[in-house]
Design a protein around this motif. Structure first.
Motif, PDB file in Angstrom:
ATOM      1  N   PHE A   1       0.832  -1.197   0.000  1.00  0.00           N
ATOM      2  CA  PHE A   1       0.000   0.000   0.000  1.00  0.00           C
ATOM      3  C   PHE A   1       0.871   1.253   0.000  1.00  0.00           C
ATOM      4  CE2 PHE A   1      -2.496   3.313   2.082  1.00  0.00           C
ATOM      5  CZ  PHE A   1      -3.712   3.231   1.414  1.00  0.00           C
ATOM      6  N   THR A   2       1.924   1.261   0.830  1.00  0.00           N
ATOM      7  CA  THR A   2       2.808   2.425   0.914  1.00  0.00           C
ATOM      8  C   THR A   2       3.592   2.606  -0.380  1.00  0.00           C
ATOM      9  OG1 THR A   2       3.003   2.049   3.291  1.00  0.00           O
ATOM     10  CG2 THR A   2       4.580   3.561   2.309  1.00  0.00           C
ATOM     11  N   GLN A   3       3.961   1.514  -1.035  1.00  0.00           N
ATOM     12  CA  GLN A   3       4.613   1.614  -2.337  1.00  0.00           C
ATOM     13  C   GLN A   3       3.691   2.281  -3.352  1.00  0.00           C
ATOM     14  OE1 GLN A   3       5.610  -2.498  -2.894  1.00  0.00           O
ATOM     15  NE2 GLN A   3       7.638  -2.291  -1.970  1.00  0.00           N
ATOM     16  N   GLY A   4       2.396   1.963  -3.279  1.00  0.00           N
ATOM     17  CA  GLY A   4       1.435   2.640  -4.148  1.00  0.00           C
ATOM     18  C   GLY A   4       1.346   4.120  -3.847  1.00  0.00           C
ATOM     19  N   LEU A   5       1.342   4.466  -2.558  1.00  0.00           N
ATOM     20  CA  LEU A   5       1.362   5.880  -2.171  1.00  0.00           C
ATOM     21  C   LEU A   5       2.584   6.576  -2.771  1.00  0.00           C
ATOM     22  CD1 LEU A   5       0.459   5.845   1.642  1.00  0.00           C
ATOM     23  CD2 LEU A   5      -0.937   6.795  -0.189  1.00  0.00           C
ATOM     24  N   GLY A   6       3.749   5.919  -2.645  1.00  0.00           N
ATOM     25  CA  GLY A   6       4.971   6.514  -3.160  1.00  0.00           C
ATOM     26  C   GLY A   6       4.925   6.731  -4.657  1.00  0.00           C
ATOM     27  N   GLU A   7       4.369   5.752  -5.379  1.00  0.00           N
ATOM     28  CA  GLU A   7       4.248   5.914  -6.830  1.00  0.00           C
ATOM     29  C   GLU A   7       3.342   7.085  -7.166  1.00  0.00           C
ATOM     30  OE1 GLU A   7       1.796   3.393  -9.934  1.00  0.00           O
ATOM     31  OE2 GLU A   7       3.725   2.404  -9.533  1.00  0.00           O
ATOM     32  N   GLY A   8       2.206   7.167  -6.475  1.00  0.00           N
ATOM     33  CA  GLY A   8       1.274   8.258  -6.737  1.00  0.00           C
ATOM     34  C   GLY A   8       1.836   9.619  -6.368  1.00  0.00           C
ATOM     35  N   LEU A   9       2.673   9.665  -5.343  1.00  0.00           N
ATOM     36  CA  LEU A   9       3.283  10.929  -4.922  1.00  0.00           C
ATOM     37  C   LEU A   9       4.479  11.295  -5.794  1.00  0.00           C
ATOM     38  CD1 LEU A   9       3.237  10.464  -1.034  1.00  0.00           C
ATOM     39  CD2 LEU A   9       1.859  12.097  -2.345  1.00  0.00           C
ATOM     40  N   GLY A  10       5.011  10.312  -6.519  1.00  0.00           N
ATOM     41  CA  GLY A  10       6.162  10.580  -7.371  1.00  0.00           C
ATOM     42  C   GLY A  10       7.456  10.731  -6.598  1.00  0.00           C
ATOM     43  N   VAL A  11       7.666   9.827  -5.619  1.00  0.00           N
ATOM     44  CA  VAL A  11       8.891   9.890  -4.827  1.00  0.00           C
ATOM     45  C   VAL A  11       9.848   8.791  -5.278  1.00  0.00           C
ATOM     46  CG1 VAL A  11       7.633  10.845  -2.868  1.00  0.00           C
ATOM     47  CG2 VAL A  11       8.051   8.379  -2.956  1.00  0.00           C
ATOM     48  N   ARG A  12      11.053   8.844  -4.739  1.00  0.00           N
ATOM     49  CA  ARG A  12      12.080   7.872  -5.099  1.00  0.00           C
ATOM     50  C   ARG A  12      11.630   6.457  -4.747  1.00  0.00           C
ATOM     51  NH1 ARG A  12      17.450   9.033  -2.151  1.00  0.00           N
ATOM     52  NH2 ARG A  12      16.327   8.011  -0.446  1.00  0.00           N
ATOM     53  N   GLU A  13      11.908   5.510  -5.643  1.00  0.00           N
ATOM     54  CA  GLU A  13      11.525   4.124  -5.434  1.00  0.00           C
ATOM     55  C   GLU A  13      12.356   3.487  -4.317  1.00  0.00           C
ATOM     56  OE1 GLU A  13      11.863   2.132  -9.144  1.00  0.00           O
ATOM     57  OE2 GLU A  13      10.168   3.174 -10.056  1.00  0.00           O
ATOM     58  N   GLY A  14      12.016   2.234  -4.019  1.00  0.00           N
ATOM     59  CA  GLY A  14      12.760   1.498  -3.013  1.00  0.00           C
ATOM     60  C   GLY A  14      12.095   1.496  -1.655  1.00  0.00           C
ATOM     61  N   ILE A  15      10.764   1.654  -1.616  1.00  0.00           N
ATOM     62  CA  ILE A  15      10.055   1.649  -0.340  1.00  0.00           C
ATOM     63  C   ILE A  15       9.991   0.220   0.194  1.00  0.00           C
ATOM     64  CG2 ILE A  15       7.817   2.001   0.783  1.00  0.00           C
ATOM     65  CD1 ILE A  15       7.372   4.353  -1.131  1.00  0.00           C
ATOM     66  N   ILE A  16      10.570   0.026   1.362  1.00  0.00           N
ATOM     67  CA  ILE A  16      10.499  -1.248   2.072  1.00  0.00           C
ATOM     68  C   ILE A  16      10.111  -0.945   3.511  1.00  0.00           C
ATOM     69  CG2 ILE A  16      12.209  -2.376   0.593  1.00  0.00           C
ATOM     70  CD1 ILE A  16      14.272  -1.924   2.797  1.00  0.00           C
ATOM     71  N   SER A  17       9.888  -1.999   4.281  1.00  0.00           N
ATOM     72  CA  SER A  17       9.562  -1.764   5.679  1.00  0.00           C
ATOM     73  C   SER A  17      10.731  -1.088   6.376  1.00  0.00           C
ATOM     74  CB  SER A  17       9.248  -3.092   6.384  1.00  0.00           C
ATOM     75  OG  SER A  17       9.075  -2.877   7.767  1.00  0.00           O
ATOM     76  N   PRO A  18      10.470  -0.007   7.129  1.00  0.00           N
ATOM     77  CA  PRO A  18      11.561   0.698   7.815  1.00  0.00           C
ATOM     78  C   PRO A  18      11.864   0.138   9.194  1.00  0.00           C
ATOM     79  CG  PRO A  18       9.528   1.902   8.091  1.00  0.00           C
ATOM     80  CD  PRO A  18       9.182   0.654   7.286  1.00  0.00           C
ATOM     81  N   THR A  19      11.491  -1.119   9.457  1.00  0.00           N
ATOM     82  CA  THR A  19      11.550  -1.682  10.800  1.00  0.00           C
ATOM     83  C   THR A  19      12.900  -1.467  11.478  1.00  0.00           C
ATOM     84  OG1 THR A  19       9.924  -3.363  10.233  1.00  0.00           O
ATOM     85  CG2 THR A  19      11.302  -3.792  12.151  1.00  0.00           C
ATOM     86  N   PHE A  20      14.001  -1.673  10.762  1.00  0.00           N
ATOM     87  CA  PHE A  20      15.306  -1.674  11.411  1.00  0.00           C
ATOM     88  C   PHE A  20      15.947  -0.291  11.486  1.00  0.00           C
ATOM     89  CE2 PHE A  20      14.703  -5.991   9.719  1.00  0.00           C
ATOM     90  CZ  PHE A  20      14.743  -6.681  10.914  1.00  0.00           C
ATOM     91  N   VAL A  21      15.332   0.700  10.821  1.00  0.00           N
ATOM     92  CA  VAL A  21      15.891   2.053  10.894  1.00  0.00           C
ATOM     93  C   VAL A  21      14.882   3.063  11.415  1.00  0.00           C
ATOM     94  CG1 VAL A  21      17.601   1.670   9.088  1.00  0.00           C
ATOM     95  CG2 VAL A  21      15.315   2.481   8.463  1.00  0.00           C
ATOM     96  N   LEU A  22      13.648   2.630  11.691  1.00  0.00           N
ATOM     97  CA  LEU A  22      12.545   3.441  12.211  1.00  0.00           C
ATOM     98  C   LEU A  22      11.987   4.417  11.193  1.00  0.00           C
ATOM     99  CD1 LEU A  22      13.632   4.264  15.882  1.00  0.00           C
ATOM    100  CD2 LEU A  22      12.193   2.398  15.066  1.00  0.00           C
ATOM    101  N   VAL A  23      12.851   5.177  10.508  1.00  0.00           N
ATOM    102  CA  VAL A  23      12.363   6.206   9.594  1.00  0.00           C
ATOM    103  C   VAL A  23      13.129   6.136   8.269  1.00  0.00           C
ATOM    104  CG1 VAL A  23      12.011   8.672   9.213  1.00  0.00           C
ATOM    105  CG2 VAL A  23      11.847   7.741  11.534  1.00  0.00           C
ATOM    106  N   ARG A  24      12.400   6.181   7.167  1.00  0.00           N
ATOM    107  CA  ARG A  24      13.010   6.325   5.843  1.00  0.00           C
ATOM    108  C   ARG A  24      12.354   7.515   5.151  1.00  0.00           C
ATOM    109  NH1 ARG A  24      16.095   1.941   4.174  1.00  0.00           N
ATOM    110  NH2 ARG A  24      15.748  -0.002   5.361  1.00  0.00           N
ATOM    111  N   ILE A  25      13.155   8.344   4.505  1.00  0.00           N
ATOM    112  CA  ILE A  25      12.646   9.493   3.765  1.00  0.00           C
ATOM    113  C   ILE A  25      12.845   9.242   2.278  1.00  0.00           C
ATOM    114  CG2 ILE A  25      12.863  11.968   3.347  1.00  0.00           C
ATOM    115  CD1 ILE A  25      13.860  12.261   6.219  1.00  0.00           C
TER     116      ILE A  25
END
Length: 209
Positions: free
Chosen positions: A54-78
């Motif tokens: 779902f978040t990957q779809g959000l990213g595509e629609g927003l036009g952001v950099r690809e590579g969205i994965i779960s941020p579990t081990f770093v807490l935050v990804r921008i």
């Protein structure tokens, strides 16, 4: 600013059904079309429920950099907005995993306020942790048909607005780790003045994202 309490009732509830991971992705992309800088989304769903898709779809629609994965081990990804993407000059996507954060004060420690106004912020497992960040938010809840709302109902869980089930404390939601094509229910709730009007999201038809 007087922010709504965590238990405040939503202004509206929309329940959608998807049959495939592709439809989950497409629904995220469709929602992104109505999002803007400063929007806060609280995403809930166990492993395999489709949060990352779902978040990957959000990213595509927003036009952001690809590579969205779960941020579990770093807490935050921008994920920065792409100048040559579909929404040049649009907001960045800030993707947060709050599963290991136990309180609102721990959320404050990662300084989301610094990016909140200029980005769309998606917080997985953010319920009862991030409501103080904004007077408005969308809560997006994903349920697999096996182990999700249906299992909670069968086990005696209570029904929440929009047809979702709130499982009792003893109910275990048995989600697998794979985001496959199992049917899912996606429940979206709008809170605060930003979402006084419900965004128009159409039901995905069978085989059509």
């Amino acid at each position: 600013m007087n922010l709504p309490a965590a238990g405040t009732a939503p202004l509206w509830v929309q329940t959608l059904k998807v049959s495939t991971a592709e439809q989950t992705h497409a629904l995220g992309a469709a929602l992104a079309e109505v999002l803007r800088a400063g929007d806060l989304l609280v995403l809930t769903g166990e492993l395999g429920a489709g949060k990352t898709t779902f978040t990957q779809g959000l990213g595509e629609g927003l036009g952001v950099r690809e590579g969205i994965i779960s941020p579990t081990f770093v807490l935050v990804r921008i994920h920065p907005n792409l100048p040559d993407g579909p929404r040049p000059g649009g907001p960045d996507l800030v993707h947060v995993d709050a599963y290991r954060l136990g309180s609102a004060s721990e959320i404050d420690d990662i300084d989301l306020e610094n990016t909140l106004d200029s980005s769309v912020t998606v917080v997985e497992w953010g319920r009862d942790r991030v409501e103080h960040l904004s007077e408005s938010r969308l809560e997006v809840e994903l349920h697999r048909s096996i182990g999700g709302a249906a299992a909670a109902q069968a086990a005696g869980g209570s029904a929440a607005p929009g047809g979702s089930a709130t499982p009792d404390a003893e109910v275990v939601l048995d989600f697998g780790a794979e985001d496959d094509d199992e049917p899912r229910t996606i429940i979206i709730r709008g809170f605060g003045p930003r979402w006084a009007d419900q965004p128009v999201l159409k039901q995905a038809s069978e085989g059509t994202p």
